[in-house]
Design an enzyme around this catalytic site. Structure first.
Site, PDB file in Angstrom:
ATOM      1  N   PRO A 182      -9.623   2.079   6.687  1.00  0.00           N
ATOM      2  CA  PRO A 182      -8.940   1.254   7.687  1.00  0.00           C
ATOM      3  C   PRO A 182      -7.471   1.008   7.389  1.00  0.00           C
ATOM      4  CG  PRO A 182     -10.410  -0.074   6.334  1.00  0.00           C
ATOM      5  CD  PRO A 182     -10.708   1.365   6.018  1.00  0.00           C
ATOM      6  N   ASN A 183      -6.713   0.982   8.460  1.00  0.00           N
ATOM      7  CA  ASN A 183      -5.274   0.672   8.457  1.00  0.00           C
ATOM      8  C   ASN A 183      -4.394   1.794   7.916  1.00  0.00           C
ATOM      9  OD1 ASN A 183      -5.515  -2.048   9.531  1.00  0.00           O
ATOM     10  ND2 ASN A 183      -6.451  -2.563   7.563  1.00  0.00           N
ATOM     11  N   ARG A 191       3.397   0.540   7.978  1.00  0.00           N
ATOM     12  CA  ARG A 191       2.631  -0.559   7.370  1.00  0.00           C
ATOM     13  C   ARG A 191       3.211  -0.901   5.997  1.00  0.00           C
ATOM     14  NH1 ARG A 191      -3.263   0.125   4.484  1.00  0.00           N
ATOM     15  NH2 ARG A 191      -3.589  -2.078   4.019  1.00  0.00           N
ATOM     16  N   TYR A 228       3.489   0.825   0.604  1.00  0.00           N
ATOM     17  CA  TYR A 228       2.794   2.078   0.894  1.00  0.00           C
ATOM     18  C   TYR A 228       3.714   3.257   1.178  1.00  0.00           C
ATOM     19  CZ  TYR A 228      -1.270  -0.964   1.157  1.00  0.00           C
ATOM     20  OH  TYR A 228      -2.267  -1.858   0.853  1.00  0.00           O
ATOM     21  N   ASN A 284      -9.822   7.739   0.286  1.00  0.00           N
ATOM     22  CA  ASN A 284      -9.141   6.456   0.126  1.00  0.00           C
ATOM     23  C   ASN A 284      -9.863   5.490   1.059  1.00  0.00           C
ATOM     24  OD1 ASN A 284      -7.615   4.192  -0.012  1.00  0.00           O
ATOM     25  ND2 ASN A 284      -5.640   5.201   0.327  1.00  0.00           N
ATOM     26  N   ALA A 332      -9.420  -0.946   2.270  1.00  0.00           N
ATOM     27  CA  ALA A 332     -10.030  -2.247   1.961  1.00  0.00           C
ATOM     28  C   ALA A 332     -11.528  -2.136   1.671  1.00  0.00           C
ATOM     29  CB  ALA A 332      -9.774  -3.211   3.107  1.00  0.00           C
ATOM     30  N   HIS A 376     -13.258  -2.302  -1.857  1.00  0.00           N
ATOM     31  CA  HIS A 376     -13.575  -3.542  -2.554  1.00  0.00           C
ATOM     32  C   HIS A 376     -14.787  -4.260  -1.972  1.00  0.00           C
ATOM     33  CE1 HIS A 376      -9.558  -2.471  -3.747  1.00  0.00           C
ATOM     34  NE2 HIS A 376      -9.071  -2.757  -2.557  1.00  0.00           N
ATOM     35  N   ASP A 435     -23.077   4.282  -0.930  1.00  0.00           N
ATOM     36  CA  ASP A 435     -24.387   4.904  -0.736  1.00  0.00           C
ATOM     37  C   ASP A 435     -24.286   6.189   0.074  1.00  0.00           C
ATOM     38  OD1 ASP A 435     -25.554   2.892  -2.190  1.00  0.00           O
ATOM     39  OD2 ASP A 435     -26.445   1.860  -0.464  1.00  0.00           O
ATOM     40  N   GLU A 460     -11.671   9.205  -5.837  1.00  0.00           N
ATOM     41  CA  GLU A 460     -11.157   8.004  -5.158  1.00  0.00           C
ATOM     42  C   GLU A 460      -9.642   7.949  -5.348  1.00  0.00           C
ATOM     43  OE1 GLU A 460     -12.923   4.385  -6.671  1.00  0.00           O
ATOM     44  OE2 GLU A 460     -11.297   3.166  -5.829  1.00  0.00           O
ATOM     45  N   HIS A 497      -5.825   5.995  -4.232  1.00  0.00           N
ATOM     46  CA  HIS A 497      -5.099   4.873  -3.633  1.00  0.00           C
ATOM     47  C   HIS A 497      -3.607   5.143  -3.750  1.00  0.00           C
ATOM     48  CE1 HIS A 497      -8.739   2.503  -3.365  1.00  0.00           C
ATOM     49  NE2 HIS A 497      -9.019   2.908  -4.584  1.00  0.00           N
ATOM     50  N   LEU A 498      -2.894   4.741  -2.728  1.00  0.00           N
ATOM     51  CA  LEU A 498      -1.435   4.868  -2.775  1.00  0.00           C
ATOM     52  C   LEU A 498      -0.846   3.935  -3.826  1.00  0.00           C
ATOM     53  CD1 LEU A 498      -1.608   4.755   0.984  1.00  0.00           C
ATOM     54  CD2 LEU A 498      -0.220   6.541  -0.046  1.00  0.00           C
ATOM     55  N   ARG A 555      -2.085  -5.510  -8.301  1.00  0.00           N
ATOM     56  CA  ARG A 555      -2.122  -6.315  -7.078  1.00  0.00           C
ATOM     57  C   ARG A 555      -3.132  -7.465  -7.233  1.00  0.00           C
ATOM     58  NH1 ARG A 555      -2.241  -2.494  -1.967  1.00  0.00           N
ATOM     59  NH2 ARG A 555      -1.695  -4.515  -1.041  1.00  0.00           N
ATOM     60  N   ARG A 574      -8.614  -6.873  -5.412  1.00  0.00           N
ATOM     61  CA  ARG A 574      -8.493  -5.412  -5.297  1.00  0.00           C
ATOM     62  C   ARG A 574      -8.878  -4.694  -6.588  1.00  0.00           C
ATOM     63  NH1 ARG A 574      -5.659  -4.778  -0.367  1.00  0.00           N
ATOM     64  NH2 ARG A 574      -4.321  -6.571   0.029  1.00  0.00           N
TER      65      ARG A 574
HETATM   66  C1  DQA Z   1      -5.258   0.994  -0.738  1.00  0.00           C
HETATM   67  C2  DQA Z   1      -5.430  -0.271  -1.569  1.00  0.00           C
HETATM   68  C3  DQA Z   1      -6.386  -1.232  -0.904  1.00  0.00           C
HETATM   69  O1  DQA Z   1      -6.554  -2.407  -1.690  1.00  0.00           O
HETATM   70  C4  DQA Z   1      -5.867  -1.636   0.460  1.00  0.00           C
HETATM   71  O2  DQA Z   1      -6.809  -2.464   1.120  1.00  0.00           O
HETATM   72  C5  DQA Z   1      -5.485  -0.481   1.300  1.00  0.00           C
HETATM   73  C6  DQA Z   1      -4.826   0.663   0.687  1.00  0.00           C
HETATM   74  C7  DQA Z   1      -4.176   1.929  -1.311  1.00  0.00           C
HETATM   75  O3  DQA Z   1      -4.169   3.088  -0.924  1.00  0.00           O
HETATM   76  O4  DQA Z   1      -3.356   1.520  -2.129  1.00  0.00           O
HETATM   77  O5  DQA Z   1      -5.625  -0.514   2.523  1.00  0.00           O
HETATM   78  O6  DQA Z   1      -6.480   1.691  -0.718  1.00  0.00           O
END
Ligand code: DQA
Length: 161
Positions: free
Chosen positions: A27-28, A35, A40, A91, A94, A97, A104, A115, A117-118, A124, A128
């Site tokens: 998401p997002n 954003r 990011y 990725n 959110a 977490h 699953d 996995e 993450h940016l 943080r 997280r």
């Molecule tokens: C994220 C880190 C997460 O905590 C956050 O909710 C994101 C982006 C990252 O790529 O750094 O949406 O996954």
């Protein structure tokens, strides 16, 4: 067959790609570029996906990319992709977490995943710091912005051999 005949009729390549990897964005992440750019960066999601496809192409790997904001959508997509891919770069944003369901779904595929993450989530907020995927991932890459994805894909391909 003589050499000249061979060059006149180049062989058809049945399958240009020997492997297939799914890249899953949570998401997002569709908002990347605008954003919270101080966290990011300014690279957009289509730019990230294009880089991953290019990186895959030079390694003979087809890259499928998907982004969804809903947890259920992501679970369904992972279920459907599982049989046709060799592994995942994810990725979960959110949902990293919070989501037992995504953990699953990935485990149910039986395929390895990395996995990414940016941001460095450990630099943080404390909420997280926990990941529902960390202990079952091949590895985790974080803190390198869009480059985290490239590194994650490279690591997964190395693992796939
Ligand atoms: C994220 C880190 C997460 O905590 C956050 O909710 C994101 C982006 C990252 O790529 O750094 O949406 O996954």
């Amino acid at each position: 067959m003589t050499e000249s005949a061979a060059s006149a009729a180049p062989p058809l390549v049945a399958h240009a790609y020997s492997r297939r990897v799914a890249v899953v964005h949570g998401p997002n992440l569709n908002l990347l570029g605008t954003r919270e750019p101080e966290k990011y960066g300014r690279v957009t999601l289509p730019e990230i996906d294009a880089r991953l496809r290019a990186l895959g192409a030079v390694r003979g790997v087809a890259i499928e990319c998907v982004q969804a904001n809903g947890e259920g959508e992501l679970v369904t997509w992972i279920q459907e992709a599982g049989p046709r891919v060799d592994g995942f770069v994810i990725n979960p944003a959110a949902y990293t977490h919070t989501s037992v369901a995504i953990r699953d779904a990935l485990l149910a595929t039986g395929k390895p995943f990395v996995e990414v993450h940016l941001t460095n989530v450990y630099a943080r907020e404390p909420f997280r710091h926990h990941s529902y995927l960390a202990d079952v991932a091949v590895g985790r890459v974080m803190g390198f912005g869009a480059l985290s994805y490239d590194l994650g894909l490279t690591g997964l391909l190395d693992r796939l051999g």
